[in-house]
Design a protein around this motif. Structure first.
Motif, PDB file in Angstrom:
ATOM      1  N   GLY A 130       0.968  -1.386   0.122  1.00 27.43           N
ATOM      2  CA  GLY A 130       0.017   0.031  -0.080  1.00 27.43           C
ATOM      3  C   GLY A 130       0.681   1.238   0.120  1.00 27.43           C
ATOM      4  N   PRO A 131       0.327   2.271  -0.134  1.00 29.15           N
ATOM      5  CA  PRO A 131      -1.047   2.601  -0.251  1.00 29.15           C
ATOM      6  C   PRO A 131      -1.604   2.238  -1.752  1.00 29.15           C
ATOM      7  N   TYR A 150      -6.712  -7.141  -4.206  1.00 25.83           N
ATOM      8  CA  TYR A 150      -6.219  -7.166  -2.830  1.00 25.83           C
ATOM      9  C   TYR A 150      -5.886  -8.820  -2.659  1.00 25.83           C
ATOM     10  N   TYR A 196      -0.930  -3.080   5.792  1.00 23.38           N
ATOM     11  CA  TYR A 196      -1.860  -2.568   4.747  1.00 23.38           C
ATOM     12  C   TYR A 196      -3.115  -3.444   5.024  1.00 23.38           C
ATOM     13  N   SER A 197      -3.974  -3.233   5.829  1.00 18.62           N
ATOM     14  CA  SER A 197      -5.109  -4.057   5.920  1.00 18.62           C
ATOM     15  C   SER A 197      -6.175  -4.005   4.756  1.00 18.62           C
ATOM     16  N   ARG A 198      -6.854  -4.957   4.649  1.00 15.06           N
ATOM     17  CA  ARG A 198      -8.048  -4.873   3.760  1.00 15.06           C
ATOM     18  C   ARG A 198      -9.010  -3.595   3.818  1.00 15.06           C
ATOM     19  N   GLU A 199      -9.141  -3.475   4.880  1.00 14.40           N
ATOM     20  CA  GLU A 199     -10.228  -2.093   5.395  1.00 14.40           C
ATOM     21  C   GLU A 199      -9.471  -0.942   4.762  1.00 14.40           C
ATOM     22  N   SER A 200      -8.105  -0.753   5.089  1.00 18.43           N
ATOM     23  CA  SER A 200      -7.455   0.384   4.569  1.00 18.43           C
ATOM     24  C   SER A 200      -7.333   0.549   3.066  1.00 18.43           C
ATOM     25  N   ASP A 257     -10.942   1.551   1.928  1.00 18.68           N
ATOM     26  CA  ASP A 257     -11.096   2.821   2.146  1.00 18.68           C
ATOM     27  C   ASP A 257     -10.179   3.712   1.043  1.00 18.68           C
ATOM     28  N   ASP A 258      -8.953   3.400   0.664  1.00 16.33           N
ATOM     29  CA  ASP A 258      -8.207   3.916  -0.516  1.00 16.33           C
ATOM     30  C   ASP A 258      -9.008   3.788  -1.778  1.00 16.33           C
TER      31      ASP A 258
END
Length: 349
Positions: free
Chosen positions: A96-97, A133, A141-145, A148-149
């Motif tokens: 990420g990001p 992902y 770098y989580s899946r949630e992050s 969001d991106d």
């Protein structure tokens, strides 16, 4: 009042552009892309199309344009199998990001330089890019992050096109029907719809009136990836997406009346449904009369003031797909335009 008609997106690339793509010469490629865009728009307008696109002449594919050449991608992602045995494979995110490397606005502005008619712009749905992902996750770098991106990037992609004057921005959601093949429980489809709505909810009602969602069972190298999946499992959930327009493959559907009945039962308030009246995989060019009859059949189920027509899919969603000729694609577009006009006249519009 008349019945609006719009293209879906891609047109087969001319030989000169395909050669330039293989040449490694950036200057030659840019010149070939501009020439192909100009020719595509000219021929689409000559066919009478009241709305045009650039035919995705400068995109590597309808799916990968935002991520082409990103340094944090690697081969080996999700595989998309087609009925004839060929596959397409997505890359996978390695770090990420997540950021887009290119935005659809650049294709829109390049097309507007050559167009007299309003220009429509296709973008990839965030649900498709969510497949980048990796299942094993990414350290730090989580899946949630990532999601969001992704939502932020997808919103920006759409908004930049709206601000640049796109007639409409169309989210390509071909993975919707495929998701039911991969997960018949519908859980993946629910996740896809929710993710896309996270983006669409950021727009006003007026803006969503200029945003649409396209779905089809794939159309690559004269094959599909999910035509065998029952449309009835997709449409009620698809039509919950917060868009003002829906573009539905229908010409190649084995039982269009059944599909139209499902659409009629789940039609959102104020949404317009563009029904597919052209099959891009069928080598035979439809007659205007065939198109007329398909439109009239749809008008038996849907309010005429909320009906439009389109092609089932793009004619060449991946740049290397040469299974359909440019001449055939433009002949089919002319048939769609003329057949839609015939139907409107018969309906007294």
């Amino acid at each position: 009042m008349t019945i609006p008609t719009e293209p879906i997106g891609s047109i087969p690339r001319p030989p000169e552009l395909l050669a330039a793509m293989q040449s490694g010469d950036a200057t030659a490629l840019a010149a070939a892309q501009e020439a192909a865009v100009r020719d595509t728009i000219t021929r689409m307008e000559q066919a009478g199309s009241p709305v045009v696109t650039d035919g995705e002449q400068a995109k590597p594919s309808f799916l990968t344009y935002p991520v082409a050449d990103l340094p944090n991608l690697a081969p080996g992602g999700v595989v998309i199998p087609f009925a004839d045995g060929h596959t397409r494979q997505l890359p996978t995110l390695t770090a990420g990001p997540f950021r887009y490397g290119a935005h659809a606005e650049q294709y829109l502005r390049a097309a507007q330089k050559h167009a007299s008619a309003p220009v429509k712009q296709a973008v990839i749905a965030p649900s498709a890019l969510s497949l980048l992902y990796p299942a094993g996750g990414i350290d730090g770098y989580s899946r949630e992050s990532f999601l969001d991106d992704l939502v932020n990037e997808a919103e920006a992609d759409i908004r930049r096109c709206l601000d640049a004057g796109a007639h409409v921005v169309q989210l390509d959601f071909t993975e919707g029907r495929l998701s039911l093949k991969l997960d018949p429980s519908g859980g993946v489809l629910d996740d896809f719809v929710a993710l896309n709505n996270r983006v669409l909810e950021r727009f006003s009602d007026d803006e969503r009136a200029r945003i649409g969602v396209h779905t089809c069972p794939g159309a690559d190298q004269d094959s599909t990836h999910s035509l065998d999946v029952d449309y009835a499992g997709l449409l009620p959930k698809l039509l919950r997406m917060k868009a003002g327009n829906f573009y539905l493959q229908l010409a190649s559907e084995p039982d269009p009346d059944r599909v139209l009945a499902v659409v009629a039962d789940h039609l959102p308030p104020a949404a317009r449904v563009f029904v597919g009246v052209i099959d891009p995989i069928d080598p035979a060019v439809e007659t205007a009369e065939q198109v007329r009859d398909r439109v009239l059949a749809a008008a038996g189920y849907l309010p005429v003031d909320r009906l439009g027509t389109c092609d089932d899919c793009g004619f060449s969603p991946f740049a290397d797909d040469t299974s359909t000729s440019r001449d055939t694609a433009f002949a089919k577009i002319r048939a769609r335009v003329e057949g839609t006009a015939l139907a409107a006249a018969q309906l007294g519009l």
